[in-house]
Design a protein around this motif. Structure first.
Motif, mmCIF file in Angstrom:
data_model
loop_
_atom_site.group_PDB
_atom_site.id
_atom_site.type_symbol
_atom_site.label_atom_id
_atom_site.label_comp_id
_atom_site.label_asym_id
_atom_site.label_seq_id
_atom_site.Cartn_x
_atom_site.Cartn_y
_atom_site.Cartn_z
ATOM 1 N N SER A 34 2.936 13.295 0.502
ATOM 2 C CA SER A 34 3.025 13.008 1.937
ATOM 3 C C SER A 34 2.544 14.214 2.752
ATOM 4 O O SER A 34 1.791 14.059 3.723
ATOM 5 N N LEU A 35 2.954 15.416 2.335
ATOM 6 C CA LEU A 35 2.513 16.617 3.044
ATOM 7 C C LEU A 35 1.022 16.847 2.858
ATOM 8 O O LEU A 35 0.320 17.242 3.798
ATOM 9 N N ALA A 36 0.527 16.594 1.638
ATOM 10 C CA ALA A 36 -0.907 16.744 1.409
ATOM 11 C C ALA A 36 -1.694 15.803 2.326
ATOM 12 O O ALA A 36 -2.706 16.192 2.920
ATOM 13 N N ALA A 37 -1.203 14.569 2.471
ATOM 14 C CA ALA A 37 -1.870 13.603 3.351
ATOM 15 C C ALA A 37 -1.802 14.047 4.804
ATOM 16 O O ALA A 37 -2.763 13.851 5.565
ATOM 17 N N PHE A 154 3.758 5.577 -0.283
ATOM 18 C CA PHE A 154 3.569 5.010 1.059
ATOM 19 C C PHE A 154 3.619 6.068 2.153
ATOM 20 O O PHE A 154 3.186 5.828 3.282
ATOM 21 N N GLY A 155 4.120 7.248 1.835
ATOM 22 C CA GLY A 155 4.083 8.335 2.799
ATOM 23 C C GLY A 155 2.669 8.773 3.121
ATOM 24 O O GLY A 155 2.418 9.370 4.180
ATOM 25 N N VAL A 156 1.729 8.459 2.218
ATOM 26 C CA VAL A 156 0.333 8.856 2.442
ATOM 27 C C VAL A 156 -0.276 8.106 3.631
ATOM 28 O O VAL A 156 -0.735 8.730 4.598
ATOM 29 N N VAL A 173 -7.236 5.045 -0.570
ATOM 30 C CA VAL A 173 -7.760 5.604 -1.822
ATOM 31 C C VAL A 173 -6.789 6.646 -2.373
ATOM 32 O O VAL A 173 -6.483 6.666 -3.572
ATOM 33 N N LEU A 174 -6.292 7.514 -1.504
ATOM 34 C CA LEU A 174 -5.328 8.525 -1.940
ATOM 35 C C LEU A 174 -4.031 7.877 -2.413
ATOM 36 O O LEU A 174 -3.393 8.353 -3.364
ATOM 37 N N LEU A 175 -3.618 6.784 -1.762
ATOM 38 C CA LEU A 175 -2.426 6.059 -2.214
ATOM 39 C C LEU A 175 -2.624 5.542 -3.641
ATOM 40 O O LEU A 175 -1.731 5.674 -4.491
ATOM 41 N N ILE A 176 -3.786 4.952 -3.910
ATOM 42 C CA ILE A 176 -4.057 4.435 -5.250
ATOM 43 C C ILE A 176 -4.038 5.570 -6.272
ATOM 44 O O ILE A 176 -3.467 5.453 -7.365
#
Length: 290
Positions: A34-37, A154-156, A173-176
């Motif tokens: 989540s933080l990375a996103a 889902f935080g992404v 894409v990042l979620l996947i």
């Protein structure tokens, strides 16, 4: 002479045990992607407000999820050595109490989300629905870890919604990609309880994969790193990202050595160490963004 007995734990101590307060690895697994996103969506530091919302919200929602999970699994957990003494399973905390604690924590998280924007608020309802569905997926879905993967990823898209007011293709894409990481570490977790789960009829990825579990976990890790690398390659310093990848892949190799013999101790240690892999990728995003 009567032997001294330990005093009964306080309600606060039981509630802290209920939400796994002494095991922060669980919320760290939620926090790092989540933080990375957030950093990716903002192109750098996202600001103290959103940082506080996502850090506190992650801790609160993971704690609320533990309450729901323990209530849903109370009849199964009593047959599993590792979980038999959880507060709800052992009867020290009632199901009503646990659900009330979970509701209070979820409400506190929702109040934090209300300080963002409408899209993020709407997405929080979807995140809550997936969180509530996961404990019951273990009865009906052969790979319930995939449901957990969506919940824990889902935080992404919520981070992108909070920063940009929209959810671009990059977020999905990042979620996947992150879903594959969840599949990896939660399969390791499921490998710990495989014998008990087989006896009680629980469905897990460790059971579904059978003897393919170790190569599958390794492949899941590689897919996670590959998808995030491909998605973020245009946005990061390639040399710094390569250093991060090397550190991450060394950790993947270490995990392989821990789980290859399928011992409970090795698989559980591998699971507990996953937050370091998540931190490594987060650090790569923070220092690598250009």
């Amino acid at each position: 002479m009567v032997a001294a007995t330990s005093p009964a734990p306080s309600r606060l101590a039981l509630y802290l045990d209920l939400i796994r307060w002494n095991r922060p690895a669980g919320w760290l697994l939620l926090l790092w992607p989540s933080l990375a996103a957030l950093w990716v969506a903002a192109g750098g530091f996202p600001g103290w407000h959103l940082l506080a919302v996502f850090v506190l919200g992650t801790i609160l929602m993971r704690s609320a999820g533990c309450c729901v999970n323990d209530v849903a699994d109370r009849d199964f957990d009593r047959h599993v050595k590792r979980t038999a003494q959880r507060p709800v399973t052992s009867g020290r905390v009632s199901t009503r109490e646990a659900l009330m604690v979970g509701a209070v924590l979820a409400l506190a998280a929702f109040l934090l989300v209300l300080t963002t924007n409408l899209l993020t608020v709407l997405m929080s309802f979807a995140a809550l629905a997936i969180t509530l569905a996961y404990p019951y997926a273990k009865r009906h879905v052969s790979m319930p870890q995939a449901v957990l993967g969506v919940a824990f990823s889902f935080g992404v898209p919520m981070a992108f919604a909070a920063v940009q007011g929209q959810v671009p293709v990059l977020a999905w894409v990042l979620l996947i990609g992150n879903l594959f990481w969840v599949l990896a570490y939660d399969t390791e977790y499921a490998m710990v309880d495989r014998d008990d789960d087989l006896k009680i009829g629980m469905k897990t990825s460790a059971i579904t994969l059978g003897r393919a579990d170790v190569p599958a976990v390794t492949a899941f890790y590689v897919l996670y790193l590959a998808i995030w690398s491909r998605a973020l390659w245009p946005m990061v310093d390639h040399r710094l990202w390569a250093v991060m990848l090397l550190v991450a892949l060394v950790q993947v190799g270490w995990h392989y050595t821990l789980i290859k013999d399928r011992t409970r101790e090795g698989c559980f240690k591998a699971f507990r160490l996953n937050h370091w892999l998540g931190f490594t990728v987060f650090a790569g995003v923070v220092i690598g963004l250009v």
